[in-house]
Enzyme design. Sequence first.
Site, PDB file in Angstrom:
ATOM      1  N   TYR A   1       0.767  -1.248   0.000  1.00  0.00           N
ATOM      2  CA  TYR A   1       0.000   0.000   0.000  1.00  0.00           C
ATOM      3  C   TYR A   1       0.801   1.303   0.000  1.00  0.00           C
ATOM      4  CZ  TYR A   1      -4.024  -2.983   0.654  1.00  0.00           C
ATOM      5  OH  TYR A   1      -4.998  -3.930   0.464  1.00  0.00           O
TER       6      TYR A   1
ATOM      7  N   PHE B   1      -9.912  -4.565  10.839  1.00  0.00           N
ATOM      8  CA  PHE B   1     -11.206  -4.442  10.154  1.00  0.00           C
ATOM      9  C   PHE B   1     -11.065  -4.765   8.687  1.00  0.00           C
ATOM     10  CE2 PHE B   1      -9.226  -0.231  10.685  1.00  0.00           C
ATOM     11  CZ  PHE B   1      -9.085   0.194   9.380  1.00  0.00           C
TER      12      PHE B   1
HETATM   13  C1  LIG Z   1      -2.450  -7.931  -3.271  1.00  0.00           C
HETATM   14  C2  LIG Z   1      -3.396  -7.956  -4.467  1.00  0.00           C
HETATM   15  C3  LIG Z   1      -4.711  -7.234  -4.080  1.00  0.00           C
HETATM   16  C4  LIG Z   1      -2.709  -7.208  -5.620  1.00  0.00           C
HETATM   17  O1  LIG Z   1      -3.607  -7.070  -6.717  1.00  0.00           O
HETATM   18  P1  LIG Z   1      -3.071  -6.902  -8.218  1.00  0.00           P
HETATM   19  O2  LIG Z   1      -4.256  -6.579  -9.063  1.00  0.00           O
HETATM   20  O3  LIG Z   1      -2.243  -8.058  -8.559  1.00  0.00           O
HETATM   21  O4  LIG Z   1      -2.162  -5.596  -8.090  1.00  0.00           O
HETATM   22  P2  LIG Z   1      -1.792  -4.606  -9.308  1.00  0.00           P
HETATM   23  O5  LIG Z   1      -1.553  -5.406 -10.546  1.00  0.00           O
HETATM   24  O6  LIG Z   1      -2.777  -3.501  -9.392  1.00  0.00           O
HETATM   25  O7  LIG Z   1      -0.414  -4.060  -8.758  1.00  0.00           O
HETATM   26  C5  LIG Z   1      -0.162  -2.713  -8.467  1.00  0.00           C
HETATM   27  C6  LIG Z   1       1.259  -2.603  -7.986  1.00  0.00           C
HETATM   28  O8  LIG Z   1       1.379  -3.259  -6.718  1.00  0.00           O
HETATM   29  C7  LIG Z   1       2.387  -4.284  -6.782  1.00  0.00           C
HETATM   30  N1  LIG Z   1       1.909  -5.373  -5.938  1.00  0.00           N
HETATM   31  C8  LIG Z   1       0.692  -5.944  -5.957  1.00  0.00           C
HETATM   32  N2  LIG Z   1       0.607  -6.876  -5.017  1.00  0.00           N
HETATM   33  C9  LIG Z   1       1.789  -6.919  -4.390  1.00  0.00           C
HETATM   34  C10 LIG Z   1       2.290  -7.704  -3.328  1.00  0.00           C
HETATM   35  N3  LIG Z   1       1.551  -8.646  -2.725  1.00  0.00           N
HETATM   36  N4  LIG Z   1       3.552  -7.472  -2.915  1.00  0.00           N
HETATM   37  C11 LIG Z   1       4.304  -6.525  -3.517  1.00  0.00           C
HETATM   38  N5  LIG Z   1       3.850  -5.731  -4.534  1.00  0.00           N
HETATM   39  C12 LIG Z   1       2.607  -5.956  -4.963  1.00  0.00           C
HETATM   40  C13 LIG Z   1       2.467  -4.646  -8.243  1.00  0.00           C
HETATM   41  O9  LIG Z   1       3.709  -5.226  -8.512  1.00  0.00           O
HETATM   42  C14 LIG Z   1       2.280  -3.298  -8.882  1.00  0.00           C
HETATM   43  O10 LIG Z   1       3.492  -2.591  -8.766  1.00  0.00           O
HETATM   44  P3  LIG Z   1       3.863  -1.304  -9.655  1.00  0.00           P
HETATM   45  O11 LIG Z   1       3.136  -0.146  -9.031  1.00  0.00           O
HETATM   46  O12 LIG Z   1       5.327  -1.166  -9.501  1.00  0.00           O
HETATM   47  O13 LIG Z   1       3.412  -1.600 -11.046  1.00  0.00           O
HETATM   48  C15 LIG Z   1      -3.731  -9.382  -4.939  1.00  0.00           C
HETATM   49  O14 LIG Z   1      -2.534 -10.050  -5.241  1.00  0.00           O
HETATM   50  C16 LIG Z   1      -4.466 -10.196  -3.897  1.00  0.00           C
HETATM   51  O15 LIG Z   1      -5.686 -10.229  -3.905  1.00  0.00           O
HETATM   52  N6  LIG Z   1      -3.716 -10.844  -2.963  1.00  0.00           N
HETATM   53  C17 LIG Z   1      -4.291 -11.724  -1.948  1.00  0.00           C
HETATM   54  C18 LIG Z   1      -5.226 -11.003  -0.992  1.00  0.00           C
HETATM   55  C19 LIG Z   1      -4.596  -9.789  -0.336  1.00  0.00           C
HETATM   56  O16 LIG Z   1      -3.481  -9.828   0.145  1.00  0.00           O
HETATM   57  N7  LIG Z   1      -5.358  -8.688  -0.328  1.00  0.00           N
HETATM   58  C20 LIG Z   1      -4.968  -7.471   0.343  1.00  0.00           C
HETATM   59  C21 LIG Z   1      -5.694  -7.425   1.639  1.00  0.00           C
HETATM   60  S1  LIG Z   1      -5.125  -6.132   2.699  1.00  0.00           S
END
Ligand SMILES: CC(C)(COP(=O)(O)OP(=O)(O)OC[C@H]1O[C@@H](n2cnc3c(N)ncnc32)[C@H](O)[C@@H]1OP(=O)(O)O)[C@@H](O)C(=O)NCCC(=O)NCCS
Length: 404
Positions: free
Chosen positions: A122, A404
Amino acid sequence: MSFDVRTVKDLDEFSRAVFAIGQYFGMTPTEERMQRFLDQITAERMHAAWSDGAIVGGAGAFAFNLTVPGGDLATAGVTVVGVYPTHRRRGVLRSLMRAQLEDAHERGEPLAALWASEETIYGRFGYGQAAWCGEISLAHEYARFLQPHEPEGSLRFLEPDEALEAIPPVFERIRLQWPGMFSRSKLWWEQREIKDPEERRDGAGPKRWIAYERDGAIEGYAVYRHKPGWDEGSTIAELRVVEALGATPIADRDIWGYLLAIDWKATVKTFLIPPDHPLFLLLATPRRLRYRMGDGLWVRLVDVGDALSGRRYSADGSIVFDVRDDFCEWNTGRWKLADGAAARTDEDADIALSAASLGSAYLGGISFSELARAGRAEELQDGALSRADGLFRWNRHPWCPEIF
Ligand SMILES: CC(C)(COP(=O)(O)OP(=O)(O)OC[C@H]1O[C@@H](n2cnc3c(N)ncnc32)[C@H](O)[C@@H]1OP(=O)(O)O)[C@@H](O)C(=O)NCCC(=O)NCCS
């Protein structure tokens, strides 16, 4: 691949959007559970991402008030963020974050806050670690306080329906003193605190509610579970403290004195304890807490001016920040904080930092000096870091006692 992002319109869309994260928890998305979530989040605060007609991601926000130093601000409590594994790393999360933050901005919410599943996600969206917290695991034989004391108040069990009446007022009193805590609606109390379905117990027993009373008034409470267990005839039971809050130092001492003294357990466990929790100084042997600290609440200043003007400060004086906000450009630029109010300025900046770093410092839990030592803030004028630290510090570490 292209996708659209918009808020959901009904329970079916909501369920598919929540399942984006729910699947990672092994969740069975029953109608009853989804309806409960929908009632709390509401359709207008649940964004979903679509690709080829299918929902592939979701992000929700609770609307609550977050306690900030000396105040209380409307906040987007970001929750249930997830992307279907079939569509990961294609920008779905980025689009959801954009829609959600623009929505919070239009609603006039100066802050957004969340708990992060991973620390790496984030920061790029302007969220900064704003508080530390950690878990403790204290063996029963090390539960002795440094100074023996006689409790000054009394404790009594509450049935869940009694707790629903008796506890919210004292919680509200406590949370308004504590940056990082957030308001709980009646529905929140009913659904998330009092309701205690088997699936949330993680193998332990039901919640036990205890009220602490002194001079005829409730001054605190504890909620805990027993997790029984035996090894070769001796107890290896855990007492799992869900929440224990006192409105005064004596209430905290007496409530924890009660919890630690409960018989027939091997360990007291709890999570989310802030690093300045009184237990560290109450106990004779605080090392035995085996404290494991990590990041707690993450904060994002949705509107830098309103957020900075919405908290109180611990000193007089002024400071000029040069804020870089790549994700919410409307915040980028120089902001002068003077007499407790922030406004745009052309004056020379004292400190340059990102929106995420300002989010870290905002609640007073992480200092500008700490940020600078980690390369996350730059001092542009001599003495600016300690001046900013003096303004932002508060009388306690921020604490969010609930995920939350
Ligand atoms: C984490 C999650 C929401 C990322 O979604 P995503 O659609 O793959 O993310 P995006 O493609 O929009 O990525 C945006 C950026 O974040 C980075 N990023 C996304 N997930 C990441 C992770 N877990 N760790 C590190 N970087 C991450 C991407 O590399 C990308 O980087 P950039 O800005 O340099 O291009 C998804 O992998 C997921 O659902 N994970 C499991 C559930 C979870 O952890 N949810 C969050 C709850 S708090």
